[in-house]
Motif scaffolding. Structure first.
Motif, mmCIF file in Angstrom:
data_model
loop_
_atom_site.group_PDB
_atom_site.id
_atom_site.type_symbol
_atom_site.label_atom_id
_atom_site.label_comp_id
_atom_site.label_asym_id
_atom_site.label_seq_id
_atom_site.Cartn_x
_atom_site.Cartn_y
_atom_site.Cartn_z
ATOM 1 N N LEU A 195 0.634 -1.355 -0.075
ATOM 2 C CA LEU A 195 -0.088 0.038 0.117
ATOM 3 C C LEU A 195 1.011 1.189 -0.006
ATOM 4 O O LEU A 195 1.880 1.271 0.604
ATOM 5 N N SER A 217 0.045 5.661 0.433
ATOM 6 C CA SER A 217 -0.726 6.403 0.881
ATOM 7 C C SER A 217 -0.344 7.850 0.781
ATOM 8 O O SER A 217 0.699 8.192 1.142
ATOM 9 N N TYR A 218 -1.251 8.599 0.521
ATOM 10 C CA TYR A 218 -0.946 10.141 0.218
ATOM 11 C C TYR A 218 -1.811 11.029 1.077
ATOM 12 O O TYR A 218 -3.116 11.107 0.734
ATOM 13 N N ASN A 219 -1.168 11.808 1.785
ATOM 14 C CA ASN A 219 -2.231 12.797 2.790
ATOM 15 C C ASN A 219 -2.354 13.781 1.640
ATOM 16 O O ASN A 219 -1.435 14.415 0.913
ATOM 17 N N LEU A 277 -7.190 11.900 1.967
ATOM 18 C CA LEU A 277 -6.320 10.615 1.542
ATOM 19 C C LEU A 277 -6.769 9.919 0.329
ATOM 20 O O LEU A 277 -7.638 9.911 -0.115
ATOM 21 N N GLU A 278 -5.410 9.618 -0.186
ATOM 22 C CA GLU A 278 -5.497 8.839 -1.557
ATOM 23 C C GLU A 278 -4.713 7.460 -1.442
ATOM 24 O O GLU A 278 -3.376 7.674 -0.826
ATOM 25 N N MET A 279 -5.039 6.563 -1.685
ATOM 26 C CA MET A 279 -4.320 5.148 -1.480
ATOM 27 C C MET A 279 -4.167 4.368 -2.983
ATOM 28 O O MET A 279 -4.912 4.492 -3.711
ATOM 29 N N SER A 326 -7.038 1.424 -6.451
ATOM 30 C CA SER A 326 -6.949 2.864 -5.925
ATOM 31 C C SER A 326 -8.157 3.216 -4.924
ATOM 32 O O SER A 326 -9.283 2.840 -5.284
ATOM 33 N N ILE A 377 -5.377 0.049 5.818
ATOM 34 C CA ILE A 377 -5.467 1.291 6.346
ATOM 35 C C ILE A 377 -5.445 1.106 7.913
ATOM 36 O O ILE A 377 -4.938 1.860 8.643
ATOM 37 N N ILE A 385 -4.599 5.165 9.384
ATOM 38 C CA ILE A 385 -4.512 6.451 8.343
ATOM 39 C C ILE A 385 -5.720 6.873 8.336
ATOM 40 O O ILE A 385 -5.803 8.318 7.847
#
Length: 235
Positions: free
Chosen positions: A118, A120-122, A130-132, A143, A227, A232
């Protein structure tokens, strides 16, 4: 007299031909929900009714994001239509299925958190923080975007302007969408499911023959587990 008659006939026929070939634009750009009149009645059809439809009066209606070639089946007339969304809640995640982790990182930058499967992007957004990206064997499998439940109506509008509604699973609070007119033609399935009382988890998944288009529970639980393991998303 014969010469004069021929000239008159030629002139009349030329005028008729000009009237039968109107000045149809070769292309036109539209927003979802807009209509555009080609200004000519004919046997019009659309190469992609997922994006745009047309009637025989020449009225084109933009349905969803995409492109379509509007053409007459009886005359040599056509117009290329490009449809873009009129509403955007967030930037859509990468859906280039099969991409490696390094490929996603080259496009998205250094992740806020990373595990074996995984990224993840804040995001600096109070709506979609959040984007994962989920991987299996270093291959992009799904995604996901976390969306605040306060924006549920806006989320539905965002998805409907890009995808076709497929079904609603009331028991699991899930909404399903596809990126084509039928499941067999689609490449991406989108599932919006409640993660908790504060967030929707919107998952974008490759359409495969190994799982049903309306049964993504296993993959959702896989992402949810990832997650929760790194904490997150919180209420």
């Amino acid at each position: 007299m014969l010469l004069i008659t021929s000239i008159v006939c030629f002139t009349a026929c030329s005028s008729d031909d000009e009237e039968e070939r109107p000045n149809i634009p070769t292309s036109h750009y539209m927003k979802v929900g807009e209509s555009f009149n080609l200004g000519y009645k004919s046997n019009w059809t659309s190469s992609n009714i997922f994006a745009a439809t047309v009637d025989n009066e020449g009225v084109v209606t933009a349905v969803r994001k995409g492109t379509a070639n509007i053409y007459s089946t009886s005359k040599d007339l056509s117009c290329y239509i490009s449809v873009s969304p009129s509403y955007t809640l967030y930037s859509d995640p990468i859906t280039q299925w099969g991409s490696s982790k390094s490929s996603i990182k080259s496009k998205k930058g250094t992740p806020s958190s990373e595990s074996e499967t995984l990224l993840s992007y804040n995001i600096s957004s109070t709506i979609t923080p959040l984007e994962m990206y989920l991987f299996e064997n270093n291959r992009l499998e799904a995604s996901a975007i976390a969306v605040k439940t306060l924006y549920s109506d806006e989320l539905v509008e965002h998805l409907l302007q890009r995808y076709k509604a497929l079904t609603v699973d009331k028991e699991n609070y899930s909404l399903y969408f596809i990126d084509a007119g039928t499941v067999s033609d689609c490449e991406t399935i989108v599932m919006a499911q409640l993660y908790n009382t504060s967030f929707w988890l919107v998952m974008y998944m490759e359409n495969t023959t190994t799982r049903s288009a309306v049964n993504q529970t296993e993959l959702f639980e896989k992402v949810k587990s990832e997650i929760e393991s790194i904490g997150i998303i919180k209420e």
